[in-house]
Enzyme design. Structure first.
Site, PDB file in Angstrom:
ATOM      1  N   HIS A 150      32.922  37.648  47.673  1.00 38.17           N
ATOM      2  CA  HIS A 150      32.684  36.408  46.928  1.00 38.17           C
ATOM      3  C   HIS A 150      33.781  35.378  47.159  1.00 38.17           C
ATOM      4  O   HIS A 150      34.940  35.724  47.384  1.00 38.17           O
ATOM      5  CB  HIS A 150      32.430  36.667  45.443  1.00 38.17           C
ATOM      6  CG  HIS A 150      33.564  37.306  44.696  1.00 38.17           C
ATOM      7  ND1 HIS A 150      34.569  36.575  44.105  1.00 38.17           N
ATOM      8  CD2 HIS A 150      33.839  38.605  44.417  1.00 38.17           C
ATOM      9  CE1 HIS A 150      35.413  37.399  43.498  1.00 38.17           C
ATOM     10  NE2 HIS A 150      34.997  38.643  43.671  1.00 38.17           N
ATOM     11  N   HIS A 181      43.376  39.100  38.547  1.00 40.34           N
ATOM     12  CA  HIS A 181      42.931  38.415  37.319  1.00 40.34           C
ATOM     13  C   HIS A 181      44.095  37.935  36.448  1.00 40.34           C
ATOM     14  O   HIS A 181      43.868  37.497  35.328  1.00 40.34           O
ATOM     15  CB  HIS A 181      41.996  39.289  36.469  1.00 40.34           C
ATOM     16  CG  HIS A 181      40.629  39.440  37.061  1.00 40.34           C
ATOM     17  ND1 HIS A 181      39.495  39.551  36.319  1.00 40.34           N
ATOM     18  CD2 HIS A 181      40.218  39.479  38.357  1.00 40.34           C
ATOM     19  CE1 HIS A 181      38.439  39.678  37.126  1.00 40.34           C
ATOM     20  NE2 HIS A 181      38.861  39.644  38.359  1.00 40.34           N
ATOM     21  N   ASP A 183      30.396  46.094  49.631  1.00 41.50           N
ATOM     22  CA  ASP A 183      30.922  44.956  48.864  1.00 41.50           C
ATOM     23  C   ASP A 183      32.279  45.366  48.294  1.00 41.50           C
ATOM     24  O   ASP A 183      32.704  46.515  48.424  1.00 41.50           O
ATOM     25  CB  ASP A 183      29.936  44.601  47.739  1.00 41.50           C
ATOM     26  CG  ASP A 183      30.227  43.244  47.092  1.00 41.50           C
ATOM     27  OD1 ASP A 183      31.149  42.525  47.542  1.00 41.50           O
ATOM     28  OD2 ASP A 183      29.522  42.901  46.122  1.00 41.50           O
ATOM     29  N   ASP A 219      41.552  39.467  45.065  1.00 43.33           N
ATOM     30  CA  ASP A 219      40.184  39.485  44.518  1.00 43.33           C
ATOM     31  C   ASP A 219      39.551  38.103  44.654  1.00 43.33           C
ATOM     32  O   ASP A 219      39.757  37.240  43.828  1.00 43.33           O
ATOM     33  CB  ASP A 219      40.257  39.917  43.050  1.00 43.33           C
ATOM     34  CG  ASP A 219      38.909  39.998  42.378  1.00 43.33           C
ATOM     35  OD1 ASP A 219      37.879  39.851  43.048  1.00 43.33           O
ATOM     36  OD2 ASP A 219      38.885  40.213  41.152  1.00 43.33           O
ATOM     37  N   GLU A 258      30.726  35.172  41.387  1.00 37.82           N
ATOM     38  CA  GLU A 258      30.748  36.589  41.019  1.00 37.82           C
ATOM     39  C   GLU A 258      31.512  36.800  39.721  1.00 37.82           C
ATOM     40  O   GLU A 258      31.132  37.604  38.886  1.00 37.82           O
ATOM     41  CB  GLU A 258      31.401  37.416  42.142  1.00 37.82           C
ATOM     42  CG  GLU A 258      31.244  38.922  41.998  1.00 37.82           C
ATOM     43  CD  GLU A 258      32.284  39.588  41.114  1.00 37.82           C
ATOM     44  OE1 GLU A 258      32.082  40.735  40.706  1.00 37.82           O
ATOM     45  OE2 GLU A 258      33.313  38.954  40.795  1.00 37.82           O
ATOM     46  N   GLU A 259      32.590  36.032  39.549  1.00 42.57           N
ATOM     47  CA  GLU A 259      33.421  36.196  38.351  1.00 42.57           C
ATOM     48  C   GLU A 259      32.744  35.626  37.105  1.00 42.57           C
ATOM     49  O   GLU A 259      33.255  35.743  36.001  1.00 42.57           O
ATOM     50  CB  GLU A 259      34.789  35.525  38.553  1.00 42.57           C
ATOM     51  CG  GLU A 259      35.579  36.078  39.746  1.00 42.57           C
ATOM     52  CD  GLU A 259      36.091  37.507  39.539  1.00 42.57           C
ATOM     53  OE1 GLU A 259      35.802  38.111  38.492  1.00 42.57           O
ATOM     54  OE2 GLU A 259      36.785  38.012  40.450  1.00 42.57           O
ATOM     55  N   ASP A 274      34.540  32.836  45.023  1.00 47.54           N
ATOM     56  CA  ASP A 274      35.181  32.284  43.829  1.00 47.54           C
ATOM     57  C   ASP A 274      36.305  33.190  43.335  1.00 47.54           C
ATOM     58  O   ASP A 274      36.384  34.367  43.694  1.00 47.54           O
ATOM     59  CB  ASP A 274      34.147  32.092  42.713  1.00 47.54           C
ATOM     60  CG  ASP A 274      33.475  33.410  42.298  1.00 47.54           C
ATOM     61  OD1 ASP A 274      33.034  34.150  43.198  1.00 47.54           O
ATOM     62  OD2 ASP A 274      33.417  33.705  41.088  1.00 47.54           O
TER      63      ASP A 274
END
Ligand SMILES: *[C@@H]1O[C@H](CO)[C@@H](O)[C@H](O)[C@H]1NC(C)=O
Ligand SMILES: *[C@@H]1O[C@H](CO)[C@@H](O)[C@H](O)[C@H]1NC(C)=O
Ligand SMILES: *[C@@H]1O[C@H](CO)[C@@H](O)[C@H](O)[C@H]1NC(C)=O
Length: 595
Positions: free
Chosen positions: A183, A565, A281, A218, A252-253, A185
């Site tokens: 992803h 995160h 993935d 991530d 995705e987030e 984002d």
């Protein structure tokens, strides 16, 4: 965290091992839908699979049913798989990846992507209405510049404006393509924490060892890792026999509502169901667990439901109050929830059971008592209970195995002199892989029935009137799917399939090649699960072989140090280079693979 602490992955973050015991309350038995599914697959396909895959892997890789055959080896391991036809290309690319020149390019490729902030937020309006999506345009411009061969060779379709689907046609259209997902984002950076970062969050700074910034791990490492690998293969003139399709979502987030969901429709209408060989993935990585190096491809994801619990009762002046207000009643309902957690039960034929069997079979530092219980658990229910008791001393394990509940929102009341006419709370559940949304609904419905009666509330649960249809009631209790987006646990990807052996063998070959090792025993592949969800939640129909794994090196269980995160997100360049090697090995191995 110490070297022997096992990790379970939630979106690349480990749930740390915490040895404090938790109290348990035995409750109702959980049904085993997932087990039935997997047992069915295993039982029917085991023999075929073994015969099929003999050429690729040795006999040890045939999983036993796992239910009752105690004599069969638990957690059989595939052998390392290296490209043959393209062996020279693979060797020479492997050498190139180790050079300073390539390291410099890799650092630039990833750093450049980190420097384009592509934050996604909860509750964004659709593309075209919410201007924040426009942040993804500059990332596309960057990719075009950074990966010229990809853009001149692969066919690019933009889905819902910012979703990227690249197609690398293979020469043999009878072969199902490989699907690689990542992803674009990243989770937002809290502006108040910017000055707490060692290097600014969108700097992509390289300090000689690590690349810093939001997304470095991530999941721009996955996105750029795949693209770096393909650009390098194209530079060597590689032409695939088997097609490769890339699917890069952009929210995705924020649950993939606009990205992966649209990409899924596009892929289904273009390719149809079950059209891909396998899908890889983001998700698990590898790291030290109980003294062994364990790679954990996630073969399932837990389900999800937010249950809204709402109470109404007559309002009025608070100087003449009833015995219980809506807030008081709601409080009692919530206390009742917490006093009655879901039972967590370790069942044979579930991914977490297999994971623990792998640790018992292959990790040197599993405590003797636990190892013995796990080995005997193949046949003995009593031993299975013992193993469960030991394992659940770690609340993290318990949470992964069972359905969880967490009261995360509460609302009620407007004024101190007015009785609240309404109050509600939202209870978040992550549903066990061997349970279902319906089972969670039934559980919660039954849980509150007694109190609904005690408080004289007419009770509606998930659209069905449960009590109160016959007599007038004092108030109402309504429980419902809070946002209408409940999600079933993901189908469990088979681990007795040649595709899983191919992935396992690729993991082993990559790990060996990166360290100059030989043999099949340097790293153990053990299936795991995700407690959260990835974009793959939209891709179930595309292939049964969905593996959430990008060969991320978690070292000694210290993903948290990588700031995923949170503050100080970063990745070691060596770890990123190994990911590129993994994607390259995977593409070449799947190219030669014949099921
Ligand atoms: C970020 O890293 C710096 C050192 O490079 C450290 O001083 C700081 O405490 C870290 N912040 C957090 C929240 O870990
Ligand atoms: C429930 O509340 C209604 C409305 O206030 C009332 O008529 C009824 O008698 C109550 N039932 C009981 C069992 O208290
Ligand atoms: C864990 O730490 C030990 C000791 O520092 C090291 O030898 C080992 O390679 C580490 N494990 C991984 C997977 O990086």
């Amino acid at each position: 965290m110490s070297a022997s602490m096992p990790t379970m992955y939630e979106k690349g973050r480990p749930v740390p091992y915490m040895p404090e015991p938790v109290s348990q309350q035995p409750q109702k038995r959980a049904r085993c839908a997932g087990r039935t599914l997997v047992k069915g697959l295993v039982g029917v396909l085991a023999l075929l699979t073994c015969l099929h895959s003999l050429q690729l892997i040795n006999l040890r890789s045939c999983w036993s049913d796992g239910a009752m055959d105690a004599s069969a080896p638990q957690c059989p391991q595939a052998t390392a798989v290296v490209p043959e036809k393209n062996g020279e290309l693979w060797e020479s690319l492997g050498q190139a990846f180790g050079s300073d020149a390539f390291k410099g390019r890799a650092v630039e490729w990833l750093g450049g992507a980190v420097r384009v902030p592509t934050q996604s937020y909860d509750k964004m309006a659709p593309v075209g209405q919410d201007p924040r999506w426009e942040a993804f345009g500059p990332l596309h411009d960057y990719l075009l510049k950074a990966f010229p061969l990809i853009h001149s060779t692969l066919k690019l379709t933009k889905v819902n404006t910012y979703g990227l689907v690249y197609v690398w046609e293979g020469s043999d259209s009878d072969l199902k393509p490989l699907l690689l997902a990542a992803h674009q984002d990243v989770v937002p950076v809290n502006p108040e924490t910017v000055d707490k970062w060692s290097y600014p969050p969108f700097s992509g700074h390289f300090d000689g060892k690590r690349i810093w910034g939001r997304g470095s791990s991530d999941d721009k490492s996955g996105l750029i890792g795949v693209l770096s690998s393909i650009e390098s293969l194209l530079e060597r003139g590689f032409k695939p026999t088997r097609g490769v399709v890339l699917a890069f979502g952009f929210d995705e987030e924020a649950s993939g509502i606009y990205g992966a969901s649209a990409i899924s429709k596009h892929l289904l209408s273009t390719y149809g169901e079950n059209a891909f060989l396998l899908l890889v993935d983001e998700g698990g990585g590898f790291g030290q667990e109980f003294g062994g190096v364990i790679a954990t491809p996630a073969i399932a994801e837990k389900g999800y439901i937010d249950v809204r619990v709402e109470v109404t009762s007559p309002g009025g002046h608070s100087s003449v109050p009833p015995e219980h207000t809506t807030i008081g009643i709601l409080s009692q309902l919530l206390v009742h929830y917490e006093a009655n957690p879901y039972e967590a039960r370790l069942s044979r034929g579930t991914p977490m059971y297999w994971k623990f069997q792998c640790l018992a079979a292959h990790a040197p530092d599993v405590p003797h008592k636990l190892r013995k219980a796990l080995k005997r658990a193949v046949k003995s229910d009593k031993a299975l209970k013992e193993a469960q008791k030991e394992l659940f001393k770690n609340p993290g394990f318990r949470a992964f195995v069972g359905t969880t509940q967490a009261i995360d929102l509460i609302n009620g009341g407007v004024k101190t002199n007015a009785l609240p006419e309404q109050a509600f709370a939202v209870v978040n559940h992550r549903i066990a892989t061997d349970s279902s949304v319906d089972e969670a609904k039934e559980h919660d419905t039954a849980l509150l029935k007694g109190l609904a009666h005690d408080f004289n509330l007419s009770y509606t649960a998930f659209g069905a009137q449960i009590t109160g249809q016959d007599a007038p009631a004092y108030g109402t209790l309504t429980i419902s799917d809070a946002w209408g987006v409940a999600l079933e646990p993901a189908p469990i990807s088979p681990i007795d399939a040649p595709e899983y052996a191919l992935l396992s063998g690729t993991i082993k070959a990559t790990y060996n090649a990166h360290r100059g090792l030989q043999g099949d025993d340097n790293i153990v592949v053990a299936p795991g699960i995700m407690s959260g969800n990835t974009d793959t939640r939209y891709y179930w129909a595309l292939t049964p072989h969905i593996y959430r794994y990008n060969h991320y090196n978690a070292g000694n269980g210290t993903f948290l140090d990588n700031g995923v995160h949170t503050i100080n997100e970063s990745i070691e360049v060596d770890s990123f280079l190994e990911m590129i090697k993994f994607f390259t090995t995977l593409i070449l191995n799947t190219d030669e693979f014949r099921a």
